[in-house]
Design a protein around this motif. Structure first.
Motif, PDB file in Angstrom:
ATOM      1  N   LEU A   1      68.230  87.210 -19.936  1.00  0.00           N
ATOM      2  CA  LEU A   1      68.973  86.726 -20.807  1.00  0.00           C
ATOM      3  C   LEU A   1      69.280  86.092 -19.271  1.00  0.00           C
ATOM      4  CD1 LEU A   1      71.194  85.749 -21.962  1.00  0.00           C
ATOM      5  CD2 LEU A   1      72.692  87.930 -20.940  1.00  0.00           C
ATOM      6  N   ALA A   2      69.388  86.898 -17.539  1.00  0.00           N
ATOM      7  CA  ALA A   2      69.926  85.741 -16.759  1.00  0.00           C
ATOM      8  C   ALA A   2      68.286  85.111 -16.440  1.00  0.00           C
ATOM      9  CB  ALA A   2      69.270  87.162 -15.552  1.00  0.00           C
ATOM     10  N   LEU A   3      67.150  85.283 -16.371  1.00  0.00           N
ATOM     11  CA  LEU A   3      65.950  84.159 -16.448  1.00  0.00           C
ATOM     12  C   LEU A   3      66.862  82.414 -17.283  1.00  0.00           C
ATOM     13  CD1 LEU A   3      63.160  86.077 -16.381  1.00  0.00           C
ATOM     14  CD2 LEU A   3      63.784  84.605 -14.110  1.00  0.00           C
ATOM     15  N   ALA A   4      67.358  82.358 -18.432  1.00  0.00           N
ATOM     16  CA  ALA A   4      67.322  81.689 -19.401  1.00  0.00           C
ATOM     17  C   ALA A   4      69.138  81.082 -18.836  1.00  0.00           C
ATOM     18  CB  ALA A   4      67.711  82.371 -20.986  1.00  0.00           C
ATOM     19  N   GLN A   5      69.544  81.591 -17.888  1.00  0.00           N
ATOM     20  CA  GLN A   5      70.927  81.340 -18.372  1.00  0.00           C
ATOM     21  C   GLN A   5      70.591  80.390 -17.116  1.00  0.00           C
ATOM     22  OE1 GLN A   5      73.106  84.668 -17.252  1.00  0.00           O
ATOM     23  NE2 GLN A   5      74.250  84.346 -19.089  1.00  0.00           N
ATOM     24  N   ALA A   6      69.471  80.940 -15.686  1.00  0.00           N
ATOM     25  CA  ALA A   6      69.501  80.461 -14.483  1.00  0.00           C
ATOM     26  C   ALA A   6      68.709  78.773 -15.258  1.00  0.00           C
ATOM     27  CB  ALA A   6      68.442  81.022 -14.089  1.00  0.00           C
ATOM     28  N   ASP A   7      68.080  78.668 -16.316  1.00  0.00           N
ATOM     29  CA  ASP A   7      67.062  78.149 -16.636  1.00  0.00           C
ATOM     30  C   ASP A   7      68.006  76.713 -17.269  1.00  0.00           C
ATOM     31  OD1 ASP A   7      64.694  78.716 -15.702  1.00  0.00           O
ATOM     32  OD2 ASP A   7      63.984  78.954 -17.327  1.00  0.00           O
TER      33      ASP A   7
END
Length: 456
Positions: A64-70
């Motif tokens: 989820l954190a990676l997706a939010q960064a993207d």
């Protein structure tokens, strides 16, 4: 904000082993595929579904954190990455989460927060490659950060915390009398507790120059040993009997501006500094001072650097027991990294203090330092030695002025195998001795200093 550099670490940390897959594992694979396919919105939705099944799942929080960064929501990405750090069960997972959060803060220009998370990552780094990558990232973040904060602290048992007289005798040559010095002017043993904070904020930078506001606060206080307390308690003077370690406590505070100019000297960068400061002892403000300094830095090849620095300090005293003074100081240093990687340091200093008769002096000092590049049993060593002399044309207790000869030596061991948030403990053994023709100023001291050293 694409953080694709983290993908190799992602798969290393949360890849699913080959076995019959659960529904949760299938969701994880779908979220990973969505991220690889540049569909961060879909990945975030799947990761959220995973959290519904396992609210404390590191894999779900990290995805989820990676997706939010993207999705270019760095605040949410950093918050979710911090939750993943808390949910992590292994050092590798904590390392990945901390590196990720540090990267998000760096991309958002939040450099100090990035440095804090890099220190957390260093605490969980398991390999030399990981430690080197954190150090490189920390240095890059420090270069980008306009704010630099250096905090140091140490504890130092000493046999002479007050720089007191070795034999406790005062001889007046002019009249041939000898007196016993008060107990608080003799060497007193105890423990020093010290800390300092240096701040630098870069206000301007270009290829030609760099300008920063600087500040310093440092303090040192003491506790007396039982022997020192007994010595003071034996004094017939009530004021001396009331002396304790806080009466020798010192505080220095200063603010100033520092500028490095890169285009005015063919030899290399030139630095200019202006500083205003004050000095307290025993809780009483004694001195205000103003510094003007200039330094020439001379790179010599790839391995050596020479520096020469001149300083003028004007001191205004706030007590009638002291005198206003002007200090002139010239320091030359030469640093060379040898072929072995060891560090050699040489220094020469000349100092003059003009403060009226009997308190003016000239001083000269030479020093050498040597640091080993390769640790010995996990311990990195650095040693130094300095010798010098100080001369007074006139002095109160002698007929023909005063001459001091002094020597100091220290050795520092940094325990690199012990690493906590990017810091390692260190121990410094130092000793000094001054032999003076005014015998009451003959002193010696040995102290053992326990501190911490940043690995970055």
């Amino acid at each position: 904000m694409r953080l694709t550099v983290l993908w190799p670490f992602l798969f290393m940390a949360i890849a699913t082993p080959l076995k019959a897959q659960s529904a949760f594992e299938r969701l994880q694979q779908q979220a990973e595929a969505a991220l690889v396919g540049d569909r961060p919105g879909q990945a975030a939705s799947i990761a959220t579904e995973m959290l519904g099944a396992q609210p404390e799942s590191f894999a779900a929080l990290y995805l989820l954190a990676l997706a939010q960064a993207d999705l270019d929501t760095p605040q949410s990405a950093a918050e979710t990455g911090a939750q993943a750090y808390k949910a992590a069960l292994t050092n590798d997972e904590r390392f990945l989460a901390a590196r990720f959060v540090a990267g998000v803060h760096f991309q958002a220009g939040q450099y100090t927060r990035s440095q804090i998370w890099l220190r957390r990552a260093a605490n969980d780094a398991q390999t030399q490659a990981d430690r080197q990558s954190v150090a490189a990232a920390f240095n890059a973040t420090s270069d980008a950060n306009p704010l630099s904060v250096q905090v140091t602290g140490w504890i130092a048992p000493s046999d002479n915390i007050n720089n007191g007289s070795e034999d406790g005798i005062l001889t007046l040559e002019s009249i041939g009398l000898t007196f016993v010095l008060p107990e608080d002017r003799r060497s007193l043993s105890g423990v020093a507790f010290a800390a300092s904070t240096e701040l630098s904020y870069r206000i301007s930078q270009s290829p030609q120059q760099s300008t920063a506001l600087v500040g310093l606060v440092s303090g040192e206080t003491y506790t007396l040993s039982s022997d020192a307390q007994d010595l003071l308690a034996s004094s017939p003077d009530e004021e001396v009997r009331a002396v304790d370690g806080k009466d020798f406590a010192r505080v220095t505070a200063s603010v100033g501006i520092d500028r490095q100019q890169n285009n005015i000297s063919p030899l290399g960068p030139v630095r200019f500094g202006v500083t205003l400061g004050s000095y307290w002892q025993g809780g009483t403000r004694l001195i205000n001072y103003r510094d003007l300094s200039v330094a020439q830095i001379v790179p010599i090849g790839r391995r050596s650097t020479a520096r020469i620095r001149g300083l003028v300090r004007k001191q205004e005293v706030l007590t009638p027991s002291l005198r206003d003074s002007t200090l002139y100081d010239v320091l030359g240093t030469f640093d060379r990294t040898l072929a072995s990687g060891d560090l050699l340091q040489l220094s020469l200093r000349a100092r003059q203090v003009a403060a009226g008769s009997e308190t003016s002096f000239d001083e000269y000092e030479a020093g050498v330092g040597y640091g080993l590049a390769q640790p010995i049993l996990g311990v990195r060593l650095f040693t130094s030695l300095a010798v010098g002399m100080r001369t007074y044309d006139e002095f109160t207790t002698t007929l023909d002025g005063r001459e001091d000869n002094f020597i100091s030596a220290d050795a520092t061991a940094t325990f690199q195998d012990i690493n906590y948030f990017g810091f390692s403990p260190s121990i410094t053994l130092s000793s000094s001795r001054t032999v003076s023709t005014a015998e009451e100023n003959t002193t010696s001291a040995v102290q053992l200093l326990f501190g911490i050293t940043s690995r970055f």
